[in-house]
Scaffold this active site. Structure first.
Site, mmCIF file in Angstrom:
data_model
loop_
_atom_site.group_PDB
_atom_site.id
_atom_site.type_symbol
_atom_site.label_atom_id
_atom_site.label_comp_id
_atom_site.label_asym_id
_atom_site.label_seq_id
_atom_site.Cartn_x
_atom_site.Cartn_y
_atom_site.Cartn_z
ATOM 1 N N CYS A 12 1.176 -1.270 0.385
ATOM 2 C CA CYS A 12 0.286 -0.056 0.104
ATOM 3 C C CYS A 12 0.458 1.043 -0.206
ATOM 4 O O CYS A 12 2.106 1.330 0.601
ATOM 5 C CB CYS A 12 -1.512 0.282 0.984
ATOM 6 S SG CYS A 12 -2.471 0.672 1.068
ATOM 7 N N ASP A 129 -6.468 -3.001 11.861
ATOM 8 C CA ASP A 129 -5.026 -2.732 11.645
ATOM 9 C C ASP A 129 -4.761 -1.717 13.353
ATOM 10 O O ASP A 129 -5.596 -1.822 14.399
ATOM 11 C CB ASP A 129 -4.540 -1.720 10.885
ATOM 12 C CG ASP A 129 -4.136 -0.585 10.582
ATOM 13 O OD1 ASP A 129 -2.540 -0.962 11.255
ATOM 14 O OD2 ASP A 129 -3.455 0.038 10.178
#
Length: 210
Positions: A12, A129
């Site tokens: 990412c 996360d």
């Protein structure tokens, strides 16, 4: 003989064409583009259009959004294959678009993942996360992986502080459907390190083989 599992890999925070080419050559499954302007890795729609054009077929282009206007997201859709929502978006807000989506959940102490999996049941996956107040992602911090239930009803994408040094243990301990990394493969924000990218992919493959 049981079939060997393969952990999917998402890199990412791409901002440079050469980094995309390198990731694709390594066989990465998905590439993430941060559309949230407060991120050090953010790109605008014009940059997204140019970068996404370099991504070949069968590599998923993922757009990351944080509580952003529907009009902006709609303008990004032609350049993406999947949406990733990192804010406080409701299920109905996430599913109003024409693309599949995943919901990122930050691992607050009080979070009930079974409840969240039911709440976001139309998501293709849940991305887990680390939690830091006021920061929707990209903290570079890990969380206690033992908090992830083995019987969660949605595929798990593990994120948060993953690096070459801990990814093998993360794959072995959690057995996620996929892993997502940004800072752990960078030379600096938005600038990927080719050696770290290659090493990360190799360590995931080695962990899968064990």
């Amino acid at each position: 003989m049981s079939e060997q599992r393969r952990t999917r890999i998402k890199f990412c925070g791409f901002t440079r064409p050469d980094d995309i080419d390198h990731a694709v050559a390594l066989g990465v499954d998905a590439l993430g583009f941060v559309m949230w302007p407060k991120s050090a890795r953010s790109v605008d729609i014009e940059q997204l259009a140019a970068l996404s054009a370099r991504v070949p077929a069968f590599v998923t282009r993922v757009g990351l959004f944080v509580d952003q206007p529907a009009e902006l997201i709609e303008r990004c859709l032609p350049y993406l294959d999947m949406l990733q929502f990192h804010g406080n978006e409701t299920p109905s807000a996430c599913q109003q678009y024409s693309l599949p989506w995943m919901k990122a959940l930050r691992m607050r102490d009080e979070i009930d993942l079974a409840h969240e999996a039911q709440r976001y049941h139309q998501a293709q996956a849940l991305l887990l996360d680390a939690y830091r107040p006021g920061t929707p992602g990209g903290t570079g911090e890990t969380f206690d992986w033992s908090r992830i239930p083995a019987d969660l009803t949605k595929p798990v994408i593990l994120a948060g502080g993953l690096t070459v040094d801990n990814i093998a243990e993360a794959v072995r301990q959690v057995g996620p459907y996929a892993v997502d990394v940004s800072g752990g493969i960078e030379a600096s924000h938005g600038y990927k390190d080719g050696g770290k990218m290659a090493s990360f992919v190799r360590h995931v493959a080695l962990a899968d083989a064990r």
